[in-house]
Design a protein around this motif. Structure first.
Motif: not given
Length: 707
Positions: A228-231, A268, A297-298, A360, A363-365
């Motif tokens: 689930t992480a963006v990266d 994170y 979340g980032k 977050p 995709d916006e941190p």
């Protein structure tokens, strides 16, 4: 006989009849065949010789009625029986421990790869297929942890060896599981080995035959919510364990750390990782790994918030931080901010915590603020020192300082020196972290009187610098400084023909700048890399009604290279010159000198160079120095002690171009003792081509390396 009687009595027979039996009756005569064929029936009917009539008994026997009085029973101990004394058993000569020498019979396997770790410990590896792929590393780790290895040759005995062998067997089994060999087997054999032809000289020895079996691999790998992480893709690469890789439990620990670090360094801020769980399936010869990851979340950095704005404001702390608002959150930078605040020496405790400000979205941190909680330390310091040196004489030094008199981080320091060669009184203002991390503004006013072998000077001066410093906490590849200096000095000056001249007053103004490129791995004890420092100082001097203009410049270079495990080769070179004025127009305190612990060891401070007829150094306008030393670790005191042979050379010339007319060489040896704050240095140098007035030896003590 007693056991049989008891059994019979429990079956209902009378003990009195047993007593009346002849002493010579055998067991077969007392127990007829009918008793053997049917013990219960025989016990109920009794025997012809043992049945007692009811008339003789005087009453009807009732199983429910207890016997009021027990019949008298006595068994006489045979007096005429002599027992032979106990004789200790002698060991049979053909019984001994299993021999483990190559030419002795083996208990385990004939075709075995053997590694003899010591005179008391042998490892055997009989398994050929599949090959033991991690054998070398396995043996190294076992050897480092083995309790038998701690005994050493000559210290062992059978009892000690047997006790430690059990522990080492458990250690081997544990290591096999660490490397993924869950069906491994360890066979332990304790024996002796012959130290010579004398059969009485035998020492115990233990051998372990290690049969690892098949090595297990990773089956399913479950990392929870990592996807689930963006990266997610990059983060998954940081966890370098894939399905089908050989299973190794300590690799899981390493890769868990790598994943945790990757999460903390890519934004994170609140990520969590559960402890790994490994489920072994012996049928599949695999292990399924489960390690739940929750990225949460980032984030990017926001503001720094201080709990004591009047003391150290959040705005000032933001100049210390190595991030700007909007930068991706990194855990290492958060920790660095905490260390930097501690390094100000203004706080007794400090804590830095990330706090969510904006969550977050897609995709916006999100945004996190850095909350700084701190307690003030004691800000006033009084210090003093007393010392003696052959070059400085007796020296007493004292100072008072308030480290935050002008918040934030504005300190005021009063200092004084009383000594046989130097007296000083000064006031220093210092502002740390002004305009950025480790950028320092310093203003200093002082009055001093100095008497050295080269000159004596009474001086009043004002200096100011603004610099970017390299510190132990944050060693920088580039450090620089700029400044100015104004001073009036009254000095002794003997130059022309060695004839003493009256004291001469100089009014001097100077601008200067310096820069250092540093690739070394340590400020106090470098082992590799180089440093290059340049200094330029245009200066003007007015004395005797004349104005002089000249340029002071200096270049320093040092190089460090590790050789082997314990040796560092270090070299340095220095060149300096003063261009544009004759020697008489330059105050003696501003000229160039060589000699001493930071220059050419073996010679006194400022003792190298041109001298007048009274053998007083006059200083010069050019200088060249070079040093070479080997810092050799001895392994003593847990590796803290090193021996350092060295050789130095230096020359000072009156002209602006070195003529090497007064070149001097010094050599010697020193020791270094490494501490938590850097090495303590003791050097003993000998002048190789001394003048008659030079001392035969020079001793130098300081903190840190010579260069």
């Amino acid at each position: 006989m007693g056991t049989c009687l008891a059994a019979i009595a429990l079956a209902g027979a009378t003990p009195l009849a047993a007593q009346d039996s002849p002493a010579t009756s055998s067991l077969d005569e007392l127990i007829p065949d009918s008793a053997v064929e049917s013990p219960d029936d025989w016990a109920q009917q009794g025997t012809d010789e043992q049945v007692i009539s009811q008339a003789e008994a005087g009453s009807q026997l009732d199983a429910e009625t207890p016997i009021s009085e027990a019949p008298d029973m006595s068994i006489a101990w045979p007096e005429d029986v002599d027992l032979d004394p106990l004789v200790p058993l002698e060991p049979e000569e053909d019984i001994e421990f299993v021999q483990l020498l190559d030419d002795a019979p083996r208990l385990a396997f004939d075709e075995t790869d053997v590694e003899e770790l010591s005179g008391s410990l042998v490892l055997g590896f009989p398994q050929k297929e599949p090959p033991f792929s991690e054998r070398e590393d396995f043996v190294d780790r076992f050897e480092a942890l083995s309790t038998i290895e701690e005994l050493g040759d000559g210290d062992e005995n059978v009892a000690q060896l047997a006790a430690r062998a059990r522990k080492d067997e458990e250690l081997l089994e544990t290591l096999l599981r660490v490397y993924g060999y869950y069906e491994g087997e360890v066979i332990r054999t304790i024996g002796t080995r012959r130290a010579g032809e004398d059969s009485a000289d035998r020492r115990p020895r233990v051998r372990f035959d290690v049969i690892p079996g098949a090595r297990y691999t990773y089956g399913a790998i479950d990392l929870g919510d990592l996807d689930t992480a963006v990266d997610a893709g990059t983060l998954r690469q940081s966890f370098d364990i894939k399905v089908g890789d050989y299973l190794q439990s300590d690799t899981i620990v390493t890769q868990r750390f790598n994943l945790d670090r990757a999460l903390g360094e890519t934004g994170y801020a609140f990520a969590e990782i559960d402890e790994p769980e490994l489920l072994i399936d012996h049928e599949r010869v695999q292990g399924d790994l489960t390690m739940h990851v929750r990225p949460k979340g980032k984030y990017v950095f926001g503001d720094v918030v201080s709990n004591d704005e009047e003391f150290l404001s959040g705005r000032h702390l933001a100049t210390i931080a190595r991030f700007d608002p909007g930068d991706v959150y990194k855990r290492s930078i958060e920790l660095d901010l905490r260390r930097a605040i501690t390094a100000t020496s203004l706080v007794s405790t400090v804590d830095v915590q990330a706090r969510e400000v904006v969550p977050p979205r897609g995709d916006e941190p999100g945004v996190v603020a850095m909350d700084v909680t701190m307690e003030r330390a004691k800000l006033r310091t009084i210090s003093g020192a007393v010392g003696y040196g052959s070059e400085e004489g007796i020296r007493l030094q004292a100072s008072w300082e308030h480290r935050n008199l002008f918040p934030p981080e504005g300190s005021l320091r009063l200092r004084g020196i009383i000594g046989t060669r130097e007296q000083l009184a000064g006031v220093t203002f210092r502002r740390n972290n002004l305009g950025g991390r480790d950028k320092v503004l310093t203003a200093d006013v002082y009055a001093s009187s100095i008497d050295t072998i080269a000159y004596d000077a009474d001086t009043v001066a004002l200096t100011g610098t603004y610099e970017r410093t390299s510190t132990l906490l944050f060693q920088k590849p580039l450090a620089w400084g700029i400044g100015m200096e104004i001073l009036a000095t009254d000095e002794r000056n003997r130059v022309i023909g060695g004839i003493p001249r009256p004291r001469q007053t100089y009014f001097i103004a100077s601008l200067f700048g310096r820069a250092t490129i540093d690739t070394s791995d340590s400020l106090l004890d470098p082992t590799r890399g180089f440093r290059l420092t340049g200094f330029l100082g245009p200066e003007t001097s007015r004395t005797g009604g004349q104005q002089y203009y000249y340029l002071r410049n200096q270049a320093d270079a040092s190089f460090y290279q590790s050789v082997g495990q314990r040796t560092v080769i270090a070299a340095r070179a220095r060149f300096a010159s003063i261009q544009g004025a004759e020697l008489a127009g330059i105050a003696p305190s501003r000229r160039l000198y060589a000699g001493g612990g930071g220059s050419v060891r073996g010679y006194g401070f400022q003792a190298i160079g041109p001298k007048n007829d009274l053998l007083e150094p006059t200083g010069g306008r050019s200088l060249v120095e070079a040093s070479l030393e080997a810092r050799v670790g001895t392994g003593l005191f847990d590796g803290a002690l090193s021996v350092v042979p060295f050789i130095d050379a230096g020359s000072v010339s009156i002209d602006t171009v070195p003529d090497f007319r007064f070149i001097k060489f010094g050599a010697g040896v020193g020791v270094r003792y490494t501490t938590g704050f850097g090495p303590i240095r003791l050097d003993v140098g000998i002048p190789l081509n001394p003048e008659p007035e030079d001392s035969p030896v020079g001793v130098y003590i300081s903190l840190g390396q010579a260069f």
